[in-house]
Design an enzyme around this catalytic site. Structure first.
Site, PDB file in Angstrom:
ATOM      1  N   CYS A 190      -7.476  50.039 -10.492  1.00  0.00           N
ATOM      2  CA  CYS A 190      -7.340  51.159 -11.425  1.00  0.00           C
ATOM      3  C   CYS A 190      -5.871  51.536 -11.593  1.00  0.00           C
ATOM      4  O   CYS A 190      -5.424  51.885 -12.695  1.00  0.00           O
ATOM      5  CB  CYS A 190      -8.121  52.380 -10.929  1.00  0.00           C
ATOM      6  SG  CYS A 190      -9.903  52.142 -10.822  1.00  0.00           S
ATOM      7  N   CYS A 192      -8.895  53.244  -5.829  1.00  0.00           N
ATOM      8  CA  CYS A 192      -9.117  51.959  -6.520  1.00  0.00           C
ATOM      9  C   CYS A 192      -7.779  51.338  -6.907  1.00  0.00           C
ATOM     10  O   CYS A 192      -7.093  51.811  -7.819  1.00  0.00           O
ATOM     11  CB  CYS A 192      -9.982  52.200  -7.758  1.00  0.00           C
ATOM     12  SG  CYS A 192     -10.140  50.772  -8.842  1.00  0.00           S
TER      13      CYS A 192
END
Length: 324
Positions: free
Chosen positions: A82, A79
């Protein structure tokens, strides 16, 4: 997606006061247990950011949330957002110096936790305070917005749940026994505890009086204001026949007292917007003393829900339009 506004003041029944008192009791028990074991030492800054999995979730998040707010960062290696968000949260966890702990959960390795929190996409950030899970925001967010959310979180955790955070010592060894910072006893702790005990015992009149005693000396005390508003609401609906009240309200839409009683029942049942909408509509239909009585009851219900709740903000605007 931008962060959602976080509100922890929208509980409309006895649960808010009771949960706050239970959380404070748990925090006191944790302090006493740490002292009994010879604890009380500070934690290392490294202990403010922890990796959590399903096996350790109960102890590392739920139990710890009785001592300090735990912010959960759901992330994954693949991700990209993230990788932008997580370093900011980690830095802020250290900067906030023990006012919250950051728990990082890899969703690929902990699918069950992801499902339990109902997460549809990552990054997703939650908080757990006194065992209660609270959604903070999902997706990338700017640091200013993150700080605003964290400030509200730690303030509510302290004011509503008595969680004052952890003592951090840069010289402490990582992995030591964490001990929450001991806040000095406030001058009204005994009265507030008496009010909570009265609520637990079903003595609503005693709880109302105890909260009034606090407010007589400290009119702005937030816990006493919230407790009084909730205790008075519960006192008003005690002994009402819900079916009869709702039937009368349906038959008499312009009857101020009938609508006020129904709105009280709406709020105790958790139907916040229904309660507000009912009274705002009644303001439009009434005049004079009846209208003023409805307006005052609506303001009292705003106190129960909390001024920061977006439903209160919207209802205040609607009330202004109805009045003027």
């Amino acid at each position: 997606m931008q962060p959602r506004n976080m509100s922890m003041s929208g509980v409309v029944d006895l649960a808010a006061v009771k949960a706050a008192q239970e959380a404070k009791a748990k925090a006191e028990q944790a302090r006493a247990e740490a002292a009994r074991k010879g604890g009380g030492g500070a934690v290392s800054p490294a202990d403010l950011v922890i990796d959590v999995d399903e096996a350790g979730f109960e102890q590392d998040v739920l139990q710890r949330s009785a001592e300090v707010p735990v912010v959960i960062d759901f992330w994954a290696e693949w991700c990209q957002p993230c990788k932008q968000l997580s370093p900011v949260l980690e830095r802020l966890a250290v900067e906030y110096n023990g006012r919250f702990v950051l728990a990082k959960i890899d969703v690929d390795a902990n699918q069950m936790l992801m499902q339990q929190f109902g997460i549809q996409g990552i990054p997703a950030v939650f908080a757990v305070v006194a065992g209660q899970a609270l959604p903070l925001f999902q997706g990338a967010a700017g640091e200013a917005q993150i700080r605003e959310t964290l400030d509200q979180l730690v303030t509510v955790a302290e004011q509503r749940f008595g969680l004052t955070g952890l003592t951090v010592d840069p010289e402490a060894e990582p992995g030591g026994q964490a001990a929450p910072a001991q806040a000095p006893a406030g001058p009204y702790d005994a009265l507030l505890n008496a009010a909570a005990q009265a609520l637990d015992a079903g003595d609503l009149g005693g709880a109302v009086q105890a909260y009034k005693n606090v407010l007589a000396d400290d009119p702005g005390n937030p816990e006493a204001k919230l407790g009084l508003a909730q205790a008075e609401l519960l006192q008003r609906v005690q002994g009402l026949d819900p079916q009869r009240v709702r039937k009368e309200a349906a038959e008499k839409p312009a009857d101020a007292q009938a609508q006020i009683a129904a709105a009280d029942l709406d709020l105790v049942g958790g139907h916040v917007e229904d309660a507000f909408g009912r009274l705002i509509d009644t303001v439009r239909r009434t005049a004079g003393e009846d209208r003023d009585a409805v307006r005052l009851r609506l303001l009292e219900l705003f106190e129960v829900v909390g001024a920061d709740d977006p439903r209160v903000t919207a209802a205040r605007r609607a009330l202004a339009r109805a009045l003027f």
